[in-house]
Motif scaffolding. Structure first.
Motif, PDB file in Angstrom:
ATOM      1  N   SER A  23       0.831  -1.200   0.000  1.00  0.00           N
ATOM      2  CA  SER A  23       0.000   0.000   0.000  1.00  0.00           C
ATOM      3  C   SER A  23       0.869   1.255   0.000  1.00  0.00           C
ATOM      4  O   SER A  23       1.905   1.303   0.686  1.00  0.00           O
ATOM      5  CB  SER A  23      -0.903   0.015   1.230  1.00  0.00           C
ATOM      6  OG  SER A  23      -1.794  -1.082   1.225  1.00  0.00           O
TER       7      SER A  23
ATOM      8  N   ARG B  46       2.132   2.924   3.159  1.00  0.00           N
ATOM      9  CA  ARG B  46       3.172   2.239   3.918  1.00  0.00           C
ATOM     10  C   ARG B  46       4.559   2.447   3.312  1.00  0.00           C
ATOM     11  O   ARG B  46       5.512   1.786   3.702  1.00  0.00           O
ATOM     12  CB  ARG B  46       2.870   0.739   3.981  1.00  0.00           C
ATOM     13  CG  ARG B  46       1.678   0.382   4.840  1.00  0.00           C
ATOM     14  CD  ARG B  46       1.560  -1.111   4.981  1.00  0.00           C
ATOM     15  NE  ARG B  46       0.572  -1.492   5.971  1.00  0.00           N
ATOM     16  CZ  ARG B  46       0.442  -2.715   6.476  1.00  0.00           C
ATOM     17  NH1 ARG B  46       1.249  -3.670   6.066  1.00  0.00           N
ATOM     18  NH2 ARG B  46      -0.485  -2.985   7.365  1.00  0.00           N
TER      19      ARG B  46
ATOM     20  N   GLU C  44      -2.262   1.576  10.258  1.00  0.00           N
ATOM     21  CA  GLU C  44      -3.520   1.516   9.513  1.00  0.00           C
ATOM     22  C   GLU C  44      -4.520   2.565   9.991  1.00  0.00           C
ATOM     23  O   GLU C  44      -5.248   3.158   9.192  1.00  0.00           O
ATOM     24  CB  GLU C  44      -4.128   0.117   9.641  1.00  0.00           C
ATOM     25  CG  GLU C  44      -3.312  -0.975   8.982  1.00  0.00           C
ATOM     26  CD  GLU C  44      -3.173  -0.768   7.480  1.00  0.00           C
ATOM     27  OE1 GLU C  44      -4.177  -0.398   6.832  1.00  0.00           O
ATOM     28  OE2 GLU C  44      -2.060  -0.961   6.952  1.00  0.00           O
TER      29      GLU C  44
ATOM     30  N   PRO D 188      -2.594   6.658   9.228  1.00  0.00           N
ATOM     31  CA  PRO D 188      -1.556   6.601   8.198  1.00  0.00           C
ATOM     32  C   PRO D 188      -0.748   7.884   8.073  1.00  0.00           C
ATOM     33  O   PRO D 188       0.450   7.844   7.791  1.00  0.00           O
ATOM     34  CB  PRO D 188      -2.333   6.293   6.912  1.00  0.00           C
ATOM     35  CG  PRO D 188      -3.761   6.617   7.214  1.00  0.00           C
ATOM     36  CD  PRO D 188      -3.935   6.390   8.681  1.00  0.00           C
TER      37      PRO D 188
END
Length: 256
Positions: A33, A36, A201, A204
């Motif tokens: 993602s 990340r 999560e 972020p």
């Protein structure tokens, strides 16, 4: 980074990046993602960058966001020669704390001193509660960083200062301790959970800001991101065994 998805902004194919892949990252290629991922400068090599993500990410979140560590406070670090322990020593010093390294051998404690620890306690030779009270002159420790758990957690908590913060990082000893809650009452202290994976999560933007800060520290030489050793991907089992055998001081890196 080889390619990006159609809706990704701020990144481009060919960028030098580090990322947190969670489970299943021991492979040649992964999809990850965008939130990340963080860019890294040309001055930061990939091995040291790989050593930042989990251990320093967890530790900065723990000390800054959860414990709100203040300059001048004492910070005890259990498992001080491991990856997270080393990160806690270095970030604790950057934040102005007096750092007490706790580990199971003189060799590991010497390594912790080289990385900036002010005081040491060998909990193989001395009761950790008595050791921490000794090096704090009886006051107790303001913040305890515990990635070890097992029999050391309750003993360390008994050394905490009034209104101290006990950070639950993990359970490397293999046993999840059962803490008598009367200790929290008697010490007026906080027992604080640190679940970095969930934090990445749920917040972020906060995670991105923390990682950008850590990349800057590493590039400027303010944190070592010390690499104990590197292994080819085919020897992943050997790398894991070295960690399980408690031979690792710092971080182990896999190469494709």
């Amino acid at each position: 980074m080889e390619s990006i998805g159609p809706d990704v902004t701020g990144l481009a194919a060919g960028d030098r990046v580090l990322g947190y892949g969670g489970f299943g990252a021991a492979r040649e290629k992964i999809a990850i993602s965008a939130h990340r991922v963080v860019k890294i400068p040309a001055t930061l090599d990939f091995d040291r960058a790989a050593g930042i993500t989990v251990i320093y990410g967890t530790t900065l979140h723990a000390l800054k966001d959860r414990a709100k560590l203040k300059a001048g406070e004492t910070l005890a670090v259990l498992g001080a020669s491991g990856g997270t322990g080393l990160a806690a020593i270095e970030l604790g010093k950057l934040m102005g704390a007096r750092v007490i390294a706790c580990a199971s051998s003189d060799e590991k404690l010497a390594f912790a001193r080289e990385r900036g620890a002010d005081e040491v306690v060998n909990y193989a030779n001395e009761d950790i509660k008595e050791g921490l009270r000794r090096v704090t002159g009886g006051k107790g420790v303001d913040v305890i960083y515990d990635p070890v758990g097992g029999k050391y957690a309750e003993a360390a908590l008994r050394s905490i200062a009034w209104q101290g913060r006990f950070l639950v990082i993990g359970f490397a000893a293999g046993e999840i301790p059962k803490i008598p809650l009367n200790l929290a009452l008697l010490k007026g202290c906080d027992i604080v959970g640190v679940f970095w994976g969930a934090f990445t999560e749920r917040d972020p933007k906060g995670h991105q800001a923390n990682m950008a800060e850590l990349v800057r520290y590493a590039a400027e030489g303010k944190i070592s991101a010390h690499v104990h050793g590197t292994y080819p991907l085919a020897q992943t089992a050997d790398a894991l065994k070295a960690i399980a055998d408690r031979k690792v001081m710092g971080k182990v890196i896999l190469h494709p």
